[in-house]
Write a protein that holds these residues in place. Structure first.
Motif, PDB file in Angstrom:
ATOM      1  N   TYR A 247      16.493  19.525  48.681  1.00  0.00           N
ATOM      2  CA  TYR A 247      16.227  18.903  47.386  1.00  0.00           C
ATOM      3  C   TYR A 247      15.391  17.651  47.611  1.00  0.00           C
ATOM      4  CZ  TYR A 247      20.113  15.773  48.612  1.00  0.00           C
ATOM      5  OH  TYR A 247      20.933  14.881  49.256  1.00  0.00           O
ATOM      6  N   GLU A 268      27.831   9.978  36.682  1.00  0.00           N
ATOM      7  CA  GLU A 268      26.846  11.044  36.487  1.00  0.00           C
ATOM      8  C   GLU A 268      25.547  10.776  37.244  1.00  0.00           C
ATOM      9  OE1 GLU A 268      26.264  11.415  32.343  1.00  0.00           O
ATOM     10  OE2 GLU A 268      28.287  12.195  31.942  1.00  0.00           O
ATOM     11  N   ILE A 271      24.267  13.785  39.374  1.00  0.00           N
ATOM     12  CA  ILE A 271      23.681  14.863  38.567  1.00  0.00           C
ATOM     13  C   ILE A 271      22.292  14.470  38.082  1.00  0.00           C
ATOM     14  CG2 ILE A 271      23.962  16.242  36.475  1.00  0.00           C
ATOM     15  CD1 ILE A 271      26.962  15.978  36.819  1.00  0.00           C
ATOM     16  N   ASP A 272      22.138  13.200  37.671  1.00  0.00           N
ATOM     17  CA  ASP A 272      20.831  12.735  37.194  1.00  0.00           C
ATOM     18  C   ASP A 272      19.786  12.817  38.302  1.00  0.00           C
ATOM     19  OD1 ASP A 272      21.924  12.219  34.722  1.00  0.00           O
ATOM     20  OD2 ASP A 272      22.365  10.113  35.186  1.00  0.00           O
ATOM     21  N   LEU A 274      19.763  14.934  40.872  1.00  0.00           N
ATOM     22  CA  LEU A 274      19.420  16.337  41.096  1.00  0.00           C
ATOM     23  C   LEU A 274      18.527  16.879  39.981  1.00  0.00           C
ATOM     24  CD1 LEU A 274      22.813  17.814  42.405  1.00  0.00           C
ATOM     25  CD2 LEU A 274      20.745  17.304  43.704  1.00  0.00           C
ATOM     26  N   LEU A 275      18.776  16.468  38.738  1.00  0.00           N
ATOM     27  CA  LEU A 275      17.928  16.911  37.629  1.00  0.00           C
ATOM     28  C   LEU A 275      16.510  16.359  37.778  1.00  0.00           C
ATOM     29  CD1 LEU A 275      20.392  16.549  34.603  1.00  0.00           C
ATOM     30  CD2 LEU A 275      19.613  18.659  35.699  1.00  0.00           C
ATOM     31  N   GLU A 276      16.398  15.115  38.213  1.00  0.00           N
ATOM     32  CA  GLU A 276      15.068  14.544  38.437  1.00  0.00           C
ATOM     33  C   GLU A 276      14.366  15.238  39.602  1.00  0.00           C
ATOM     34  OE1 GLU A 276      11.881  12.057  37.556  1.00  0.00           O
ATOM     35  OE2 GLU A 276      13.734  12.433  36.441  1.00  0.00           O
ATOM     36  N   SER A 277      15.135  15.621  40.610  1.00  0.00           N
ATOM     37  CA  SER A 277      14.568  16.357  41.739  1.00  0.00           C
ATOM     38  C   SER A 277      14.015  17.704  41.283  1.00  0.00           C
ATOM     39  CB  SER A 277      15.633  16.555  42.821  1.00  0.00           C
ATOM     40  OG  SER A 277      15.160  17.383  43.858  1.00  0.00           O
ATOM     41  N   GLU A 278      14.763  18.399  40.433  1.00  0.00           N
ATOM     42  CA  GLU A 278      14.283  19.678  39.901  1.00  0.00           C
ATOM     43  C   GLU A 278      13.053  19.487  39.030  1.00  0.00           C
ATOM     44  OE1 GLU A 278      15.257  22.919  40.357  1.00  0.00           O
ATOM     45  OE2 GLU A 278      16.347  22.068  42.053  1.00  0.00           O
ATOM     46  N   LYS A 279      12.996  18.389  38.309  1.00  0.00           N
ATOM     47  CA  LYS A 279      11.832  18.122  37.456  1.00  0.00           C
ATOM     48  C   LYS A 279      10.570  17.951  38.302  1.00  0.00           C
ATOM     49  CE  LYS A 279      10.079  14.844  34.020  1.00  0.00           C
ATOM     50  NZ  LYS A 279       8.879  14.503  34.821  1.00  0.00           N
ATOM     51  N   LYS A 281      10.063  19.215  41.271  1.00  0.00           N
ATOM     52  CA  LYS A 281       9.724  20.528  41.822  1.00  0.00           C
ATOM     53  C   LYS A 281       9.019  21.394  40.786  1.00  0.00           C
ATOM     54  CE  LYS A 281      12.916  23.598  42.511  1.00  0.00           C
ATOM     55  NZ  LYS A 281      14.096  24.314  43.070  1.00  0.00           N
ATOM     56  N   ASN A 282       9.482  21.357  39.554  1.00  0.00           N
ATOM     57  CA  ASN A 282       8.840  22.137  38.498  1.00  0.00           C
ATOM     58  C   ASN A 282       7.450  21.608  38.178  1.00  0.00           C
ATOM     59  OD1 ASN A 282      11.063  23.846  38.224  1.00  0.00           O
ATOM     60  ND2 ASN A 282      12.047  22.507  36.721  1.00  0.00           N
TER      61      ASN A 282
END
Length: 294
Positions: A247, A268, A271-272, A274-279, A281-282
């Motif tokens: 990640y 949280e 979780i925030d 990891l969500l920023e990490s996915e953003k 990557k996208n």
């Protein structure tokens, strides 16, 4: 009557000759089997054949790329957690990934750096201190009846290395019109704990290795394959094919901040991040697709 006796003698003589031939052939066959059953050498293989694919493997150099062909690039930092199921090969007890890097560094086959920009090389004397833990203890000398301080050194246990940092460069190649990625460096991370309380204090990379330099060396070490012990996949193949889970924890920015620096301490926060990490990557995935018109 004489003719019958001569015929009988001829038959007996023929049987004796045939029997002696069969015995000699059987002896030769037995000798051949005995000789071939002996090992050709004193090397005892843990398998059917001697595996030479990795020994004879050659890594091709990177294809040349012109500076003018790089229209866009972005540096990304990732975390590989070896406790994840897909990354358990990094913790293979017989030959862990950290043991490989440690061996190459101790032998002087690769350089290790202090930072992820690969500007300052760590010398061998300092590397020994990094890779070894120094402990002091007080022992009692039965002859002099005095207490003495004993200094012992112990190598870092590979089980203590749970995560790795990976620095990579994403760039768009105009010549091939595609988004590409190259790994620049890898760093093992060690966690530090308080000796008295055992509480976690912090984590930090031990050193950085320059991946383009260790590609050839990594191609000589096999990665454990849970599906097929005969598969000749190497650590070079694993990183080039990106067969690992990770990640993103940082991307190049003006303040050189990590993702965790953007969020305040809260329940949280993880979780925030990891969500920023996915953003991120996208965004990399969408960037390549937005360059094309259909």
């Amino acid at each position: 009557m004489k003719i019958a006796l001569k015929l009988l003698n001829s038959i007996l003589l023929l049987l004796l000759v045939v029997g002696s031939v069969n015995v000699s052939q059987a002896q030769r066959a037995e000798e051949i089997i005995t000789e071939s059953s002996e090992p050709a050498s004193e090397v005892f293989l843990d398998g059917v054949v001697e595996k030479r694919l990795m020994v004879e493997n050659r890594v091709l150099p990177y294809e040349p790329i012109r500076e003018a062909d790089i229209a866009w690039e972005k540096r990304i930092w990732r975390i590989i957690d070896t406790r994840e199921k897909r990354n358990l090969v990094f913790r293979y007890p017989e030959k862990s990934f950290f043991s490989i890097i440690q061996e190459l560094a101790n032998d002087g086959d690769i350089n290790v750096f202090r930072d992820d920009r690969f500007t300052e090389i760590i010398e061998s004397d300092e590397l020994i201190q990094i890779l070894n833990r120094v402990d002091t203890s007080v022992v009692f000398d039965p002859e002099t009846y005095e207490e003495q301080i004993k200094i012992t050194t112990e190598e870092i246990n590979w089980e203590d290395i749970k995560r790795y940092r990976v620095k990579e460069l994403w760039f768009f190649d105009e010549e091939t019109s595609r988004l590409r990625v190259r790994i620049l460096g890898i760093a093992p991370i060690k966690e530090e704990y308080d000796e008295e309380t055992g509480m976690f204090k912090y984590e930090a990379p031990l050193f950085w290795v320059y991946y383009p330099q260790i590609r050839e060396s990594l191609s000589k070490f096999q990665v454990f394959n849970d599906s097929n012990d005969s598969a000749p996949m190497t650590w070079y193949d694993l990183f080039e094919a990106r067969i690992f889970a990770s990640y993103i924890y940082k991307q190049s920015n003006v303040l050189d901040l990590r993702l965790q620096d953007y969020f305040e301490e809260s329940d949280e926060r993880g979780i925030d991040i990891l969500l920023e990490s996915e953003k991120i990557k996208n965004d990399l995935f969408n960037f390549e697709h937005d360059l094309w018109e259909y």
